[in-house]
Design an enzyme around this catalytic site. Sequence first.
Site, PDB file in Angstrom:
ATOM      1  N   ARG A 100      35.398  -2.179  -3.214  1.00 34.91           N
ATOM      2  CA  ARG A 100      36.083  -3.479  -3.296  1.00 34.91           C
ATOM      3  C   ARG A 100      35.157  -4.612  -2.858  1.00 34.91           C
ATOM      4  O   ARG A 100      35.419  -5.779  -3.128  1.00 34.91           O
ATOM      5  CB  ARG A 100      37.373  -3.468  -2.450  1.00 34.91           C
ATOM      6  CG  ARG A 100      38.159  -4.774  -2.500  1.00 34.91           C
ATOM      7  CD  ARG A 100      39.611  -4.648  -2.020  1.00 34.91           C
ATOM      8  NE  ARG A 100      39.771  -3.766  -0.893  1.00 34.91           N
ATOM      9  CZ  ARG A 100      39.400  -4.040   0.364  1.00 34.91           C
ATOM     10  NH1 ARG A 100      38.852  -5.197   0.659  1.00 34.91           N
ATOM     11  NH2 ARG A 100      39.586  -3.152   1.328  1.00 34.91           N
ATOM     12  N   TYR A 141      44.789 -25.684 -19.112  1.00 41.42           N
ATOM     13  CA  TYR A 141      45.395 -24.359 -19.290  1.00 41.42           C
ATOM     14  C   TYR A 141      46.662 -24.241 -18.436  1.00 41.42           C
ATOM     15  O   TYR A 141      46.624 -24.441 -17.231  1.00 41.42           O
ATOM     16  CB  TYR A 141      44.384 -23.271 -18.923  1.00 41.42           C
ATOM     17  CG  TYR A 141      44.947 -21.895 -19.054  1.00 41.42           C
ATOM     18  CD1 TYR A 141      45.563 -21.486 -20.237  1.00 41.42           C
ATOM     19  CD2 TYR A 141      44.897 -20.989 -18.008  1.00 41.42           C
ATOM     20  CE1 TYR A 141      46.105 -20.219 -20.367  1.00 41.42           C
ATOM     21  CE2 TYR A 141      45.430 -19.717 -18.129  1.00 41.42           C
ATOM     22  CZ  TYR A 141      46.034 -19.353 -19.305  1.00 41.42           C
ATOM     23  OH  TYR A 141      46.577 -18.085 -19.429  1.00 41.42           O
ATOM     24  N   ASP A 194      36.537 -25.976 -15.384  1.00 39.43           N
ATOM     25  CA  ASP A 194      36.878 -24.786 -16.164  1.00 39.43           C
ATOM     26  C   ASP A 194      36.130 -24.905 -17.491  1.00 39.43           C
ATOM     27  O   ASP A 194      36.435 -25.751 -18.321  1.00 39.43           O
ATOM     28  CB  ASP A 194      38.401 -24.707 -16.380  1.00 39.43           C
ATOM     29  CG  ASP A 194      38.794 -23.428 -17.114  1.00 39.43           C
ATOM     30  OD1 ASP A 194      38.002 -22.951 -17.949  1.00 39.43           O
ATOM     31  OD2 ASP A 194      39.910 -22.920 -16.877  1.00 39.43           O
ATOM     32  N   LYS A 235      37.290 -14.588 -23.052  1.00 41.23           N
ATOM     33  CA  LYS A 235      37.180 -15.358 -24.295  1.00 41.23           C
ATOM     34  C   LYS A 235      35.775 -15.218 -24.893  1.00 41.23           C
ATOM     35  O   LYS A 235      35.263 -14.122 -24.964  1.00 41.23           O
ATOM     36  CB  LYS A 235      37.540 -16.822 -24.004  1.00 41.23           C
ATOM     37  CG  LYS A 235      38.829 -16.998 -23.199  1.00 41.23           C
ATOM     38  CD  LYS A 235      40.022 -16.587 -24.025  1.00 41.23           C
ATOM     39  CE  LYS A 235      41.361 -16.945 -23.421  1.00 41.23           C
ATOM     40  NZ  LYS A 235      41.644 -16.427 -22.088  1.00 41.23           N
TER      41      LYS A 235
HETATM   42  C1  LIG Z   1      40.905 -22.606 -20.209  1.00 44.28           C
HETATM   43  C2  LIG Z   1      41.351 -21.310 -19.604  1.00 44.28           C
HETATM   44  N1  LIG Z   1      41.117 -21.078 -18.314  1.00 44.28           N
HETATM   45  C3  LIG Z   1      41.505 -19.924 -17.723  1.00 44.28           C
HETATM   46  C4  LIG Z   1      42.191 -18.960 -18.427  1.00 44.28           C
HETATM   47  C5  LIG Z   1      42.644 -17.711 -17.733  1.00 44.28           C
HETATM   48  O1  LIG Z   1      41.854 -16.620 -18.106  1.00 44.28           O
HETATM   49  P1  LIG Z   1      42.343 -15.098 -18.066  1.00 44.28           P
HETATM   50  O2  LIG Z   1      43.360 -14.932 -19.141  1.00 44.28           O
HETATM   51  O3  LIG Z   1      41.073 -14.325 -18.282  1.00 44.28           O
HETATM   52  O4  LIG Z   1      42.914 -14.864 -16.710  1.00 44.28           O
HETATM   53  C6  LIG Z   1      42.458 -19.162 -19.777  1.00 44.28           C
HETATM   54  C7  LIG Z   1      43.191 -18.150 -20.558  1.00 44.28           C
HETATM   55  O5  LIG Z   1      43.620 -18.378 -21.663  1.00 44.28           O
HETATM   56  C8  LIG Z   1      42.037 -20.370 -20.384  1.00 44.28           C
HETATM   57  O6  LIG Z   1      42.285 -20.644 -21.666  1.00 44.28           O
END
Ligand SMILES: Cc1ncc(COP(=O)(O)O)c(C=O)c1O
Length: 367
Positions: free
Chosen positions: A46, A98, A168, A193
């Site tokens: 971990r 998001y 982000d 992604k």
């Molecule tokens: C812009 C953005 N940030 C964060 C996330 C979260 O990622 P995860 O689904 O890998 O937890 C997403 C998921 O769609 C996203 O589009």
Amino acid sequence: MHDSTRVIHAGLPEPSQGQPFLPGPVFAGPYHLSGDPSSSPFNYGRVHNPTWTGFERALGELEGGEAVVFASGMAATSAVMGSVLQPGDVMVLPADGYYTARRLAEGYLTRIGVKVRMAPTAGNGQGDCLEGAKLLWLESPSNPGLDVCDIAALARAAHERGVVVAVDNTTPTVLGQRPLALGADYSIASDTKALTGHGDLVLGHVAVREPQRVEGLRTWRTQIGAIPGPMEVWLAHRSLGTLDMRLERMTANALAVARFLAGRAEVKRVRYPGLPGDPAHAVAARQMVRFGPIVSFEVASAKAAETFLGGCKLILQSTSFGGLHTTAERRARWGGDKVPEGFIRLSAGCEHLEDILHDLDQALSAA
Ligand SMILES: Cc1ncc(COP(=O)(O)O)c(C=O)c1O
């Protein structure tokens, strides 16, 4: 060296006779450990894992800092928010970012006493909310509306007020935009992604310029336990080598798709930061290396959108984005984004452009 070269070699160990280029995943709970635990680089699964270390080295090289890998993009997001914010602190979030990050802020973080201010990404709206804030959270281009803010200008304004800046960077990836070079303190991405791009794993990471921020993130990961599996991390490192090639194809396809959609009578309000006429284009062209795979657009109604999506034969109906396969979805079906009922987010994949355009053409005509 060029990005296309760096990404292929990123994080690989020094060549060693008889060893693979990328060592296989290490699956371990405990490691052999006698005496003083600090005498070994690895003690418990971990806390450390050599497969994480290799991938983090790769991400650090590309981001221009040090990276920490997490179990998902949301694990990475909550690690930054959780390790920076205390009760009573103010966080400035994009109103159009998001939606799960917004829900985390409005739910849990608000409950423990963090104050949340929201403002739009477009027009650097968040810049008006910085007074007295602790953390400025940017998402550019924003998902799903694809608005863009001036990261360098907002980072400067934030730092003048002692505000920490996190970006982000999921939609463009590190080869599309470099938040740390633009002045951010934290660069966060969902590697579920485009960074990994094969639709076969869930992962995230955070990169920082200042080494003292790394410890807070590692401690958070160890204590909260949001650790990634070695198999996912190894797959991610293996997939990283093709990121430049995938992005090149996806970005070219996305621009052509945006142009095609903009010429169709059934379609309104096409957004793509790479389109010269797009409201985000001027800032995006200054700060982005590549405009990314996502195109958004609207058709007349929820019914028209569902008929169009149902008529696609090649384009897959799916959430998420940034993969090899072209995908699309009606975003309002989730209820988290303030978008019209007929709003569609499309992620251009790596298929041949003519096949994608042919599918769009027949599905739009049928709808
Ligand atoms: C812009 C953005 N940030 C964060 C996330 C979260 O990622 P995860 O689904 O890998 O937890 C997403 C998921 O769609 C996203 O589009």
